[in-house]
Design an enzyme around this catalytic site. Structure first.
Site, PDB file in Angstrom:
ATOM      1  N   ASN A 190     -58.935  12.464   3.502  1.00  0.00           N
ATOM      2  CA  ASN A 190     -59.595  13.603   4.141  1.00  0.00           C
ATOM      3  C   ASN A 190     -59.414  14.902   3.372  1.00  0.00           C
ATOM      4  O   ASN A 190     -60.169  15.841   3.553  1.00  0.00           O
ATOM      5  CB  ASN A 190     -59.077  13.775   5.573  1.00  0.00           C
ATOM      6  CG  ASN A 190     -57.562  13.790   5.649  1.00  0.00           C
ATOM      7  OD1 ASN A 190     -56.898  12.859   5.173  1.00  0.00           O
ATOM      8  ND2 ASN A 190     -57.002  14.821   6.218  1.00  0.00           N
ATOM      9  N   CYS A 194     -54.983  19.532   9.638  1.00  0.00           N
ATOM     10  CA  CYS A 194     -53.978  18.885  10.485  1.00  0.00           C
ATOM     11  C   CYS A 194     -52.565  19.309  10.132  1.00  0.00           C
ATOM     12  O   CYS A 194     -51.691  19.318  10.979  1.00  0.00           O
ATOM     13  CB  CYS A 194     -54.081  17.378  10.372  1.00  0.00           C
ATOM     14  SG  CYS A 194     -55.752  16.795  10.181  1.00  0.00           S
TER      15      CYS A 194
HETATM   16  N1  PMP Z   1     -56.914  10.117   9.875  1.00  0.00           N
HETATM   17  C1  PMP Z   1     -57.574  10.889   9.006  1.00  0.00           C
HETATM   18  C2  PMP Z   1     -57.901  10.329   7.646  1.00  0.00           C
HETATM   19  C3  PMP Z   1     -57.967  12.188   9.370  1.00  0.00           C
HETATM   20  O1  PMP Z   1     -58.627  12.958   8.503  1.00  0.00           O
HETATM   21  C4  PMP Z   1     -57.644  12.674  10.659  1.00  0.00           C
HETATM   22  C5  PMP Z   1     -58.015  14.086  11.057  1.00  0.00           C
HETATM   23  N2  PMP Z   1     -59.383  14.305  11.104  1.00  0.00           N
HETATM   24  C6  PMP Z   1     -56.968  11.821  11.544  1.00  0.00           C
HETATM   25  C7  PMP Z   1     -56.620  10.555  11.110  1.00  0.00           C
HETATM   26  C8  PMP Z   1     -56.600  12.276  12.935  1.00  0.00           C
HETATM   27  O2  PMP Z   1     -57.710  12.622  13.666  1.00  0.00           O
HETATM   28  P1  PMP Z   1     -57.576  13.373  15.092  1.00  0.00           P
HETATM   29  O3  PMP Z   1     -56.835  14.648  14.808  1.00  0.00           O
HETATM   30  O4  PMP Z   1     -58.984  13.595  15.474  1.00  0.00           O
HETATM   31  O5  PMP Z   1     -56.847  12.491  16.005  1.00  0.00           O
END
Ligand code: PMP
Length: 387
Positions: A149, A322
């Protein structure tokens, strides 16, 4: 404004919102209720499951709906590990996984598991030969993301899946970043579990899912009334799940064309950014998500650059949204071998459906000026320039 932060948050597609509204006003039954309104809600969930399975090209398993990708990763790793610990306590992952994967692995480590984190090369590709060598008698799970990501690097998941299948090891793929950008096919990847997220494909937030192939046993991590076949208790988020299903249906039809369009804009941004002195691309030059630009600017703090761009109505990110609260340099960039200051000077631009050529022009009109302004304040830059 020009928004380049789709990896952190996407708008919900109008068609998705329209499909969700009746499930907030008219079809209000609980899917567990036996009356006809309950049955309507239940069949809406099943329809959504079918649409998501079609998007990932398989019929050989279930979609378990969750609150998002984080929960799906927890369920896949902690749930699988705890259920299968009698078979072995070794797990293989990579050093550039999302924190929801890394921290799920850490929970298992606290429960007596051994986890091997496979390093990546300078472009962020997992070293498959090392992964293969690290397999042991007691390895029960390999968990590797499809694409990163932050740096957009696409992993050789088909190759890893083949190795896992050959050795009889369950293979989990976090496809949060790749779904809707490149082809995610469960059977081609030999994936036994796949993490999926709704908002990343223009569905509502707070919804995600875990694909679990037939025969794979997982222990629930949220217990209660036994919804979602006992894998995930709690009254289902029916409107959200309906929205996720419709987003998956739209994605299946439209993502290829859209990816081509975004790839052109991405290449244009990369080309123009690299014309700025002392600027480098992070991640793989070709094996890269069509909507990802991650660039480092020497002599600059990424945070200052994000704030300066914000003042001009341009939205970008440092590292991943994140983890940016921690102020630690991105573990992904560090794993690729960057120095602290290089990681801190990196910026992430992610494109989406509403990104236009005009947005790109606006970004590239402002960015060189802002970079120049910030560099002029840097003592290191002045020293380099002999000033
Ligand atoms: N895995 C990946 C590769 C991410 O980029 C993300 C955040 N978009 C997540 C897991 C966790 O997603 P969320 O915060 O929507 O639970």
């Amino acid at each position: 404004m020009a928004y380049f932060d789709y990896a952190s948050g996407c708008p919900v597609d109008r068609r998705v919102i329209d499909a969700m509204i009746p499930y907030m006003i008219d079809v209000i039954g609980n899917p567990s209720s036996v009356h006809s309104m309950g049955l309507k809600a239940r069949s809406a969930l099943d329809e959504a499951r079918g649409k998501i399975l079609r998007l990932i090209g398989t019929e050989d398993g279930e979609i378990i709906f969750t609150s998002g990708a984080t929960e799906a990763n927890n369920l896949a790793i902690i749930g699988f590990g705890m259920r299968n610990r009698g078979k072995g306590k070794h797990i293989i992952s990579s050093s550039i996984e999302h924190m929801s994967v890394i921290n799920s692995c850490k929970v298992l480590q606290k429960n007596g598991f051994d986890v091997t984190y496979i390093p990546v090369d300078r472009n962020g590709i997992v070293r498959v030969d090392e992964l293969e060598e690290s397999i042991r008698e007691d390895t029960i799970l390999i968990t590797v993301q499809h694409a990163n990501n932050e740096i957009g690097t696409i992993q050789p998941v088909e190759e890893i899946g083949e190795i896992a299948r050959e050795k009889g090891i369950v293979f989990h793929v976090d496809a949060t970043a790749s779904l809707g950008k490149i082809n995610v096919n469960a059977d081609r990847m030999n994936a036994d579990m796949i993490t999926l997220s709704s908002n990343d494909i223009y569905g509502p937030r707070g919804v995600g899912g875990l694909f679990i192939r037939k025969g794979v046993r997982v222990q629930p991590i949220i217990v209660g009334g036994g919804q979602e076949k006992g894998y995930r208790s709690g009254t289902e988020n029916v409107p959200g799940i309906v929205g996720f299903g419709v987003a998956a249906e739209i994605t299946e039809k439209e993502y290829r064309e859209e990816a081509k369009r975004e790839e052109k804009l991405r290449d244009e941004i990369i080309r123009r950014m690299l014309e700025i002195e002392d600027t480098y691309l992070n991640g793989h030059p070709e094996l890269r998500l069509p909507n990802n630009v991650n660039v480092r600017f020497s002599y600059i703090e990424g945070e200052s650059l994000v704030l300066s761009l914000d003042m001009e109505g341009i939205y970008a990110s440092t590292a991943s949204a994140c983890t940016s609260k921690t102020l630690q340099p991105s573990h992904v960039l560090m794993a690729c071998g960057l120095k602290h200051e290089e990681a801190h000077g990196s910026l992430l631009f992610t494109l989406g459906k509403e990104t236009t050529e005009k947005d790109v022009d606006r970004l590239m009109e402002v960015l060189p000026m802002v970079v120049e302004k910030l560099r002029k304040m840097s003592p290191l830059y002045k020293k380099k320039k002999g000033g």
